[in-house]
Design a protein around this motif. Structure first.
Motif, PDB file in Angstrom:
ATOM      1  N   SER A 163       0.813  -1.216   0.000  1.00 43.34           N
ATOM      2  CA  SER A 163       0.000   0.000   0.000  1.00 43.34           C
ATOM      3  C   SER A 163       0.847   1.266   0.000  1.00 43.34           C
ATOM      4  O   SER A 163       0.411   2.311  -0.464  1.00 43.34           O
ATOM      5  CB  SER A 163      -0.952   0.013   1.201  1.00 43.34           C
ATOM      6  OG  SER A 163      -0.234  -0.098   2.413  1.00 43.34           O
ATOM      7  N   THR A 208      -3.891 -15.208   7.242  1.00 46.96           N
ATOM      8  CA  THR A 208      -3.227 -13.991   7.697  1.00 46.96           C
ATOM      9  C   THR A 208      -1.790 -14.338   8.038  1.00 46.96           C
ATOM     10  O   THR A 208      -1.532 -15.360   8.672  1.00 46.96           O
ATOM     11  CB  THR A 208      -3.944 -13.366   8.908  1.00 46.96           C
ATOM     12  OG1 THR A 208      -3.175 -12.248   9.391  1.00 46.96           O
ATOM     13  CG2 THR A 208      -4.136 -14.364  10.039  1.00 46.96           C
ATOM     14  N   ARG A 220      -1.784  -4.689   8.445  1.00 48.03           N
ATOM     15  CA  ARG A 220      -0.680  -4.239   7.604  1.00 48.03           C
ATOM     16  C   ARG A 220       0.607  -4.231   8.419  1.00 48.03           C
ATOM     17  O   ARG A 220       0.595  -4.139   9.635  1.00 48.03           O
ATOM     18  CB  ARG A 220      -0.947  -2.838   7.037  1.00 48.03           C
ATOM     19  CG  ARG A 220      -2.158  -2.770   6.113  1.00 48.03           C
ATOM     20  CD  ARG A 220      -2.264  -1.406   5.463  1.00 48.03           C
ATOM     21  NE  ARG A 220      -2.345  -0.345   6.455  1.00 48.03           N
ATOM     22  CZ  ARG A 220      -2.124   0.944   6.183  1.00 48.03           C
ATOM     23  NH1 ARG A 220      -1.811   1.327   4.973  1.00 48.03           N
ATOM     24  NH2 ARG A 220      -2.241   1.856   7.137  1.00 48.03           N
ATOM     25  N   ARG A 228       2.985  -3.399   3.648  1.00 51.17           N
ATOM     26  CA  ARG A 228       2.381  -4.529   2.944  1.00 51.17           C
ATOM     27  C   ARG A 228       1.218  -5.089   3.743  1.00 51.17           C
ATOM     28  O   ARG A 228       1.159  -4.972   4.962  1.00 51.17           O
ATOM     29  CB  ARG A 228       3.409  -5.614   2.657  1.00 51.17           C
ATOM     30  CG  ARG A 228       4.261  -6.019   3.843  1.00 51.17           C
ATOM     31  CD  ARG A 228       5.482  -6.821   3.382  1.00 51.17           C
ATOM     32  NE  ARG A 228       6.540  -6.841   4.358  1.00 51.17           N
ATOM     33  CZ  ARG A 228       6.876  -7.902   5.090  1.00 51.17           C
ATOM     34  NH1 ARG A 228       6.210  -9.028   4.937  1.00 51.17           N
ATOM     35  NH2 ARG A 228       7.850  -7.841   5.959  1.00 51.17           N
ATOM     36  N   GLN A 229       0.297  -5.692   3.020  1.00 51.07           N
ATOM     37  CA  GLN A 229      -0.881  -6.272   3.645  1.00 51.07           C
ATOM     38  C   GLN A 229      -0.539  -7.651   4.189  1.00 51.07           C
ATOM     39  O   GLN A 229       0.098  -8.461   3.523  1.00 51.07           O
ATOM     40  CB  GLN A 229      -2.016  -6.387   2.628  1.00 51.07           C
ATOM     41  CG  GLN A 229      -3.338  -6.865   3.199  1.00 51.07           C
ATOM     42  CD  GLN A 229      -4.453  -6.782   2.170  1.00 51.07           C
ATOM     43  OE1 GLN A 229      -4.488  -5.870   1.353  1.00 51.07           O
ATOM     44  NE2 GLN A 229      -5.359  -7.743   2.202  1.00 51.07           N
ATOM     45  N   GLU A 231      -3.124  -9.405   6.140  1.00 54.25           N
ATOM     46  CA  GLU A 231      -4.378 -10.150   6.131  1.00 54.25           C
ATOM     47  C   GLU A 231      -4.765 -10.378   4.675  1.00 54.25           C
ATOM     48  O   GLU A 231      -4.994  -9.423   3.929  1.00 54.25           O
ATOM     49  CB  GLU A 231      -5.482  -9.397   6.866  1.00 54.25           C
ATOM     50  CG  GLU A 231      -5.268  -9.359   8.375  1.00 54.25           C
ATOM     51  CD  GLU A 231      -6.443  -8.751   9.113  1.00 54.25           C
ATOM     52  OE1 GLU A 231      -6.562  -9.008  10.323  1.00 54.25           O
ATOM     53  OE2 GLU A 231      -7.232  -8.020   8.487  1.00 54.25           O
ATOM     54  N   ASP A 234     -10.356  -9.281   2.499  1.00 56.30           N
ATOM     55  CA  ASP A 234     -10.888  -7.935   2.719  1.00 56.30           C
ATOM     56  C   ASP A 234     -11.728  -7.941   3.998  1.00 56.30           C
ATOM     57  O   ASP A 234     -12.939  -8.131   3.968  1.00 56.30           O
ATOM     58  CB  ASP A 234     -11.730  -7.517   1.513  1.00 56.30           C
ATOM     59  CG  ASP A 234     -12.142  -6.047   1.570  1.00 56.30           C
ATOM     60  OD1 ASP A 234     -11.969  -5.412   2.634  1.00 56.30           O
ATOM     61  OD2 ASP A 234     -12.638  -5.546   0.546  1.00 56.30           O
TER      62      ASP A 234
END
Length: 349
Positions: A163, A208, A220, A228-229, A231, A234
């Motif tokens: 992100s 996750t 995050r 970075r994500q 999980e 969404d």
């Protein structure tokens, strides 16, 4: 000021470029014997070189532990600059062309088991066809120090959901994915649309690679400027859909491996949330059935990220193009919306 200049000149006069290469190898391998093997040196030669470096720099640089050679704060502080300097020297005097058909280079990627499952088969095919003497090393993208590995050149490309990307790193979109639901083939709702109230009764399985115990309350992880994500679903869309129905999702299993999902679902009422690209492969193998979620999940943009020092490197350029080509099949499977994200070959954030 004069003293500082004199000190630097004195260090440079005593500095052997091979010691810098040795430092970089030990930082990369965290092991004396493996560092020596990568440089064609004996273990005693590496130990002798480290002693010279410690004297020259005035720091232990590496401390022997049960896990290997642990870098000191001073070593960590200079590691990226040393890697950049070596890359600059190699670029200045090394060959400027790359012939994949004769290259014996080992390309190092970091990816989750999801990305490995859906992209690596096509990538391996490209490498075997175009660079038959080269090899691929795929490391887990779940390590806390992933960004440090990219900075140090231990990883050529990291693939994941990012992100925020710092200016020293470049990125390119590979494809977009989306959440779907999967169940065991013998689940009562297998293959059909599962409404929110039915879903509220079934245990949910999600993936996750981090949690609040790692300081990740929003799913995050930020390390050295790269966010970075962790999980792999969404959560916001899931929670909003359940709240709108006055319900609470029953997250019964949170675990880090996509490839464990079919086994966790087998002969049960559990429902898992996984990316559509992976779900299709599972369904084709007959181990799950796919259903759309009763909410509108946001697209997940899968990107490759690399250090800016490699942007003009011919071998790295070939690797990026090979990885992009390998991801085209996945982009076609997931559906519309991802083709426009691949317009730029290098996006600097």
């Amino acid at each position: 000021m004069t003293r500082n200049v004199g000190t630097r000149a004195s260090i440079l006069n005593r500095l052997d470029l091979n010691l810098i290469r040795l430092f970089d190898a030990v930082m990369r391998e965290r092991h004396v014997a493996r560092a020596g093997q990568s440089l064609g040196l004996s273990q005693s030669a590496v130990s002798h070189g480290l002693r010279r470096l410690r004297t020259l720099i005035g720091d232990d640089l590496f401390v022997r532990t049960v896990q290997g050679m642990e870098p000191t704060p001073r070593a960590l502080a200079i590691a990226v600059q040393v890697r950049d300097a070596l890359t600059a020297i190699e670029g200045a005097i090394g060959p400027q062309c790359f012939d994949p058909s004769s290259s014996t280079r080992q390309f190092r990627l970091a990816a989750t088991d999801h990305i490995t499952a859906v992209v690596a088969p096509a990538l391996v095919g490209i490498v075997e066809s175009e660079a038959p003497l080269a090899s691929l090393l795929i490391r887990p993208a779940t390590r806390i120090d992933l960004t440090m590995q990219v900075d140090l050149g231990q990883i050529d490309i990291a693939v994941g959901l990012f992100s925020q990307i710092p200016h020293r790193l470049h990125a390119r979109t590979l494809f977009e994915d989306r959440d779907v639901l999967v169940t065991a083939p013998d689940h009562p709702e297998a293959g059909s649309t599962i409404d929110i109230r039915t879903l509220a009764r079934d245990p949910l399985v999600v993936v996750t690679v981090g949690g609040t115990e790692d300081g990740l309350p929003d799913g995050r992880l930020s390390e050295r400027g790269l966010t970075r994500q962790t999980e792999m679903f969404d959560r916001d869309a899931l929670n909003q859909a359940f709240r709108a129905a006055g319900l609470v999702p029953r997250l019964s299993v949170l675990q880090p491996h996509f490839l464990a999902v079919p086994s966790l679902l087998a002969h049960s009422r559990r429902v898992a949330i996984v990316p559509a690209s992976l779900a299709q492969g599972f369904e084709a193998a007959g181990v799950v059935r796919v259903s759309p979620p009763p909410w509108n999940p946001r697209p997940m943009t899968v990107q490759m990220v690399w250090h800016e020092r490699w942007t003009q490197d011919p071998a790295h350029t070939w690797l990026r193009e090979a990885l992009f080509r390998a991801s085209r099949r996945v982009a076609g499977v997931v559906g519309p919306g991802q083709q426009s994200s691949s317009k730029s070959s290098s996006v600097r954030r």
